[in-house]
Motif scaffolding. Structure first.
Motif, PDB file in Angstrom:
ATOM      1  N   ARG A   1       0.836  -1.206   0.000  1.00  0.00           N
ATOM      2  CA  ARG A   1       0.000   0.000   0.000  1.00  0.00           C
ATOM      3  C   ARG A   1       0.866   1.250   0.000  1.00  0.00           C
ATOM      4  O   ARG A   1       0.578   2.220  -0.706  1.00  0.00           O
ATOM      5  N   TYR A   2       1.934   1.198   0.767  1.00  0.00           N
ATOM      6  CA  TYR A   2       2.831   2.364   0.821  1.00  0.00           C
ATOM      7  C   TYR A   2       3.535   2.562  -0.521  1.00  0.00           C
ATOM      8  O   TYR A   2       3.629   3.691  -1.023  1.00  0.00           O
ATOM      9  N   ALA A   3       4.042   1.466  -1.107  1.00  0.00           N
ATOM     10  CA  ALA A   3       4.750   1.566  -2.385  1.00  0.00           C
ATOM     11  C   ALA A   3       3.823   2.051  -3.494  1.00  0.00           C
ATOM     12  O   ALA A   3       4.247   2.784  -4.405  1.00  0.00           O
ATOM     13  N   ASP A   4       2.553   1.658  -3.438  1.00  0.00           N
ATOM     14  CA  ASP A   4       1.597   2.085  -4.460  1.00  0.00           C
ATOM     15  C   ASP A   4       1.355   3.585  -4.433  1.00  0.00           C
ATOM     16  O   ASP A   4       1.039   4.192  -5.467  1.00  0.00           O
ATOM     17  N   THR A   5       1.472   4.201  -3.264  1.00  0.00           N
ATOM     18  CA  THR A   5       1.217   5.639  -3.137  1.00  0.00           C
ATOM     19  C   THR A   5       2.495   6.474  -3.195  1.00  0.00           C
ATOM     20  O   THR A   5       2.417   7.704  -3.168  1.00  0.00           O
ATOM     21  N   HIS A   6       3.637   5.814  -3.267  1.00  0.00           N
ATOM     22  CA  HIS A   6       4.926   6.511  -3.384  1.00  0.00           C
ATOM     23  C   HIS A   6       5.730   5.795  -4.468  1.00  0.00           C
ATOM     24  O   HIS A   6       6.537   4.898  -4.187  1.00  0.00           O
ATOM     25  N   ILE A   7       5.497   6.191  -5.703  1.00  0.00           N
ATOM     26  CA  ILE A   7       5.992   5.425  -6.853  1.00  0.00           C
ATOM     27  C   ILE A   7       7.512   5.437  -6.973  1.00  0.00           C
ATOM     28  O   ILE A   7       8.082   4.600  -7.688  1.00  0.00           O
ATOM     29  N   ASN A   8       8.192   6.336  -6.301  1.00  0.00           N
ATOM     30  CA  ASN A   8       9.656   6.371  -6.375  1.00  0.00           C
ATOM     31  C   ASN A   8      10.319   5.480  -5.327  1.00  0.00           C
ATOM     32  O   ASN A   8      11.545   5.419  -5.247  1.00  0.00           O
ATOM     33  N   ILE A   9       9.499   4.800  -4.515  1.00  0.00           N
ATOM     34  CA  ILE A   9      10.023   3.967  -3.442  1.00  0.00           C
ATOM     35  C   ILE A   9       9.931   2.497  -3.836  1.00  0.00           C
ATOM     36  O   ILE A   9       8.884   2.013  -4.280  1.00  0.00           O
ATOM     37  N   SER A  10      11.035   1.765  -3.672  1.00  0.00           N
ATOM     38  CA  SER A  10      11.074   0.319  -3.887  1.00  0.00           C
ATOM     39  C   SER A  10      11.270  -0.356  -2.532  1.00  0.00           C
ATOM     40  O   SER A  10      12.165   0.017  -1.764  1.00  0.00           O
ATOM     41  N   ILE A  11      10.438  -1.361  -2.246  1.00  0.00           N
ATOM     42  CA  ILE A  11      10.515  -2.040  -0.953  1.00  0.00           C
ATOM     43  C   ILE A  11      10.684  -3.542  -1.175  1.00  0.00           C
ATOM     44  O   ILE A  11       9.896  -4.175  -1.875  1.00  0.00           O
ATOM     45  N   GLN A  12      11.732  -4.104  -0.568  1.00  0.00           N
ATOM     46  CA  GLN A  12      11.960  -5.549  -0.561  1.00  0.00           C
ATOM     47  C   GLN A  12      11.706  -6.071   0.852  1.00  0.00           C
ATOM     48  O   GLN A  12      12.220  -5.506   1.819  1.00  0.00           O
ATOM     49  N   LEU A  13      10.945  -7.147   0.949  1.00  0.00           N
ATOM     50  CA  LEU A  13      10.658  -7.727   2.257  1.00  0.00           C
ATOM     51  C   LEU A  13      11.527  -8.943   2.493  1.00  0.00           C
ATOM     52  O   LEU A  13      11.521  -9.899   1.706  1.00  0.00           O
ATOM     53  N   GLY A  14      12.282  -8.911   3.590  1.00  0.00           N
ATOM     54  CA  GLY A  14      13.164 -10.021   3.931  1.00  0.00           C
ATOM     55  C   GLY A  14      12.452 -11.106   4.721  1.00  0.00           C
ATOM     56  O   GLY A  14      11.254 -11.051   4.982  1.00  0.00           O
ATOM     57  N   ARG A  15      13.229 -12.102   5.114  1.00  0.00           N
ATOM     58  CA  ARG A  15      12.682 -13.243   5.846  1.00  0.00           C
ATOM     59  C   ARG A  15      12.543 -12.952   7.339  1.00  0.00           C
ATOM     60  O   ARG A  15      13.280 -12.140   7.901  1.00  0.00           O
ATOM     61  N   GLU A  16      11.617 -13.634   7.955  1.00  0.00           N
ATOM     62  CA  GLU A  16      11.532 -13.656   9.411  1.00  0.00           C
ATOM     63  C   GLU A  16      12.745 -14.395   9.978  1.00  0.00           C
ATOM     64  O   GLU A  16      13.501 -15.021   9.231  1.00  0.00           O
ATOM     65  N   LEU A  17      12.927 -14.359  11.276  1.00  0.00           N
ATOM     66  CA  LEU A  17      14.097 -15.021  11.877  1.00  0.00           C
ATOM     67  C   LEU A  17      14.052 -16.523  11.664  1.00  0.00           C
ATOM     68  O   LEU A  17      15.063 -17.146  11.344  1.00  0.00           O
ATOM     69  N   GLY A  18      12.903 -17.130  11.877  1.00  0.00           N
ATOM     70  CA  GLY A  18      12.729 -18.543  11.574  1.00  0.00           C
ATOM     71  C   GLY A  18      13.553 -19.474  12.441  1.00  0.00           C
ATOM     72  O   GLY A  18      13.993 -19.141  13.542  1.00  0.00           O
ATOM     73  N   MET A  19      13.758 -20.676  11.919  1.00  0.00           N
ATOM     74  CA  MET A  19      14.549 -21.698  12.610  1.00  0.00           C
ATOM     75  C   MET A  19      16.012 -21.449  12.286  1.00  0.00           C
ATOM     76  O   MET A  19      16.482 -21.772  11.204  1.00  0.00           O
ATOM     77  N   ASP A  20      16.742 -20.895  13.210  1.00  0.00           N
ATOM     78  CA  ASP A  20      18.120 -20.490  12.960  1.00  0.00           C
ATOM     79  C   ASP A  20      19.008 -21.001  14.085  1.00  0.00           C
ATOM     80  O   ASP A  20      18.654 -20.918  15.260  1.00  0.00           O
ATOM     81  N   SER A  21      20.175 -21.525  13.721  1.00  0.00           N
ATOM     82  CA  SER A  21      21.087 -22.070  14.740  1.00  0.00           C
ATOM     83  C   SER A  21      21.533 -21.004  15.734  1.00  0.00           C
ATOM     84  O   SER A  21      21.776 -21.303  16.911  1.00  0.00           O
ATOM     85  N   ASN A  22      21.636 -19.755  15.282  1.00  0.00           N
ATOM     86  CA  ASN A  22      21.978 -18.667  16.206  1.00  0.00           C
ATOM     87  C   ASN A  22      20.969 -18.572  17.344  1.00  0.00           C
ATOM     88  O   ASN A  22      21.332 -18.365  18.509  1.00  0.00           O
TER      89      ASN A  22
END
Length: 252
Positions: A88-109
């Motif tokens: 929704r935010y990217a649709d109203t701000h056409i000069n902004i590119s947003i990439q969504l990363g992964r959640e923490l998930g099952m991680d050995s750390n």
């Protein structure tokens, strides 16, 4: 050249301490990524909202945003709510590119953080009780999606195997069964001298406070059993590093 920023997307809480912990995470990530702007926001119950946090980055001239869920597992917030808000935010701000990363998930750390929290909790006790005489109870948030609940069961088994506890039990703070009180009612019948309760939760808040309060009640009712409250994951250095890893996956 595009300017890149980092957006930490939190769930939100009415507990001010939980809000401050996410704020602290954003500061720690800013120290790790000094050449990038870092902001944060919440889906609900707290300010700034996700849109307000994104506005901060946009006003700083950021055009490419790496958004990271401040959450452990890929439940409805990660799969639906956060992407919807970001789109929704990217649709109203056409000069902004947003990439969504992964959640923490099952991680050995995170398993290492859990083991550290549990070990430190053990060290607070003056009593000489072996791990073979100890039951470890891992408390998950509880979700409508079976996969998130199953992850808690896997984590509990791994911690018990690695650390040598006599038994491991799983319960949940909400939604899934068993809940904390019924889980402890069962645990006290199993004959262990010590029960360590570890909330596999990222930050403090109403759920953590409720878990600890329930433990206190059981400690009063069962004085022959030692109950130990372990700290939730929090902003342990390895938790922060796992967030940094999720950012690097998209920044590479």
């Amino acid at each position: 050249m595009e300017t890149t920023g980092i957006m930490v997307c939190g769930h939100g809480s009415r507990d001010g301490a939980a809000v401050k912990e996410l704020e602290a995470l954003a500061r720690q990530l800013a120290a790790q990524f000094p050449n990038q702007h870092v902001s944060y926001g919440f889906l609900d119950h707290a300010r700034p909202s996700l849109h307000e946090g994104l506005d901060v980055l946009r006003e700083q001239g950021v055009e490419n945003i790496i958004a990271i869920p401040g959450m452990l597992f890929a439940g409805g917030h990660v799969k639906n709510d956060i992407p919807t808000e970001l789109d929704r935010y990217a649709d109203t701000h056409i000069n902004i590119s947003i990439q969504l990363g992964r959640e923490l998930g099952m991680d050995s750390n995170l398993l290492q953080v859990a083991a550290d929290r549990i070990t430190r909790a053990e060290e607070t006790s003056p009593n000489n009780i072996s791990r073979g005489e100890t039951l470890l109870m891992v408390v998950g948030r509880g979700a409508s999606e079976a996969s998130s609940n199953e992850n808690i069961q896997i984590i509990c088994r791994q911690l018990c195997d690695d650390m040598g506890f006599g038994a491991g039990e799983v319960c949940y703070a909400g939604v899934a069964s068993p809940l904390v009180a019924p889980g402890l009612e069962h645990a006290v019948t199993l004959g262990y001298r010590r029960i360590i309760v570890f909330p596999y939760l990222l930050y403090t808040g109403i759920l953590v406070n409720r878990i600890y309060s329930t433990i206190d009640q059981f400690a009063e009712n069962y004085p022959d059993i030692e109950f130990i409250k372990a700290k939730y994951l929090g902003n342990h250095p390895q938790v922060v590093e796992t967030f940094a890893d999720r950012i690097r996956e998209l920044a590479a």
